[in-house]
Design an enzyme around this catalytic site. Structure first.
Site: not given
Length: 247
Positions: A56, A205
């Site tokens: 993400d 991430h």
């Protein structure tokens, strides 16, 4: 699964269509013309022996490094439009990862908590990313990852309205965005490796250097040695998967 789709999809940036920024009227339950198939909320992969690594909050500096660390395996990147950096500053990297067979989904434009937004605000977050996908790749995403995992009825209705098919959550979170140590993140992957062949959908991430240069190489080596196949989310959904975009 869809490694060759890019060859037919690239468009010239200047010729890309613009999406309307105005949100449609809120759905009317009595208006059947607005009815779409409900969006599926996914908490885990379904194919044994497969792990979907998802990333993400990009694009930023390390997506290419993550792609290199995967060594031919596939992953999924849920992109923002303007979070750590503007998506339009990373056109070449996104296209290269797409050509390599990685899957992309939407993470909203500016990483707002979309479960707390109004109908118009949700559409504003969604259409801006869709326009970026069209300009960069030639199509819009139908997969979505909600920032903070926050979901509301308004968000789900808006996603249905715009043709999204799946909302991806996760089965494990490495905790990298919360400041978890690399040792802690590696511990998450140790637990996954020990559970072979159970499927997993893992949250990471991409803007974090420790994730790109330490956690991901460790995870890839460990999971492959245990027999796991590392795939994108459209593959790990098996027969429930589909081409993750819409022209």
């Amino acid at each position: 699964m869809f490694a060759n789709w890019m060859t037919a999809a690239l468009v010239v940036l200047a010729a890309s269509p613009m999406l309307a920024s105005a949100a449609p009227a809120p759905p009317n339950p009595n208006n059947q013309l607005q009815k779409r198939d409900p969006v599926q909320i996914v908490n885990n992969c379904i194919v044994n022996g497969q792990v979907a690594l998802t990333f993400d909050d990009g694009p930023f500096l390390y997506e290419t490094d993550i792609g290199n660390a995967l060594g031919g395996s596939k992953a999924t990147f849920f992109l923002n439009g303007n979070n750590y950096d503007c998506i339009y500053n990373h056109v070449d990297e996104i296209r290269a990862l797409s050509d390599a067979g990685h899957t992309f989904g939407s993470h909203g434009w500016s990483h707002k908590d979309m479960g707390q937004l109004s109908w118009d605000e949700v559409h504003d977050e969604l259409w801006r990313v869709e326009e970026a996908f069209i300009r960069i790749l030639g199509f819009k995403p139908i997969y979505f990852r909600p920032p903070y995992g926050s979901i509301s009825d308004t968000l789900l209705a808006a996603l249905e309205n715009r043709g999204y098919k799946k909302v991806f959550l996760w089965s494990e979170d490495t905790g990298d965005s919360l400041g978890a140590s690399v040792d802690s993140q590696e511990g998450v992957y140790n637990g996954i490796a020990d559970s072979y062949p159970s499927p997993h959908l893992v949250l990471n991430h991409s803007p974090l250097s420790s994730t790109a240069f330490e956690t991901v190489p460790y995870a890839v080596n460990l999971l492959k040695n245990r027999g796991y196949q590392l795939v994108a989310v459209d593959t790990c959904m098996g027969s429930q998967g589909e081409w993750p975009y819409q022209f």
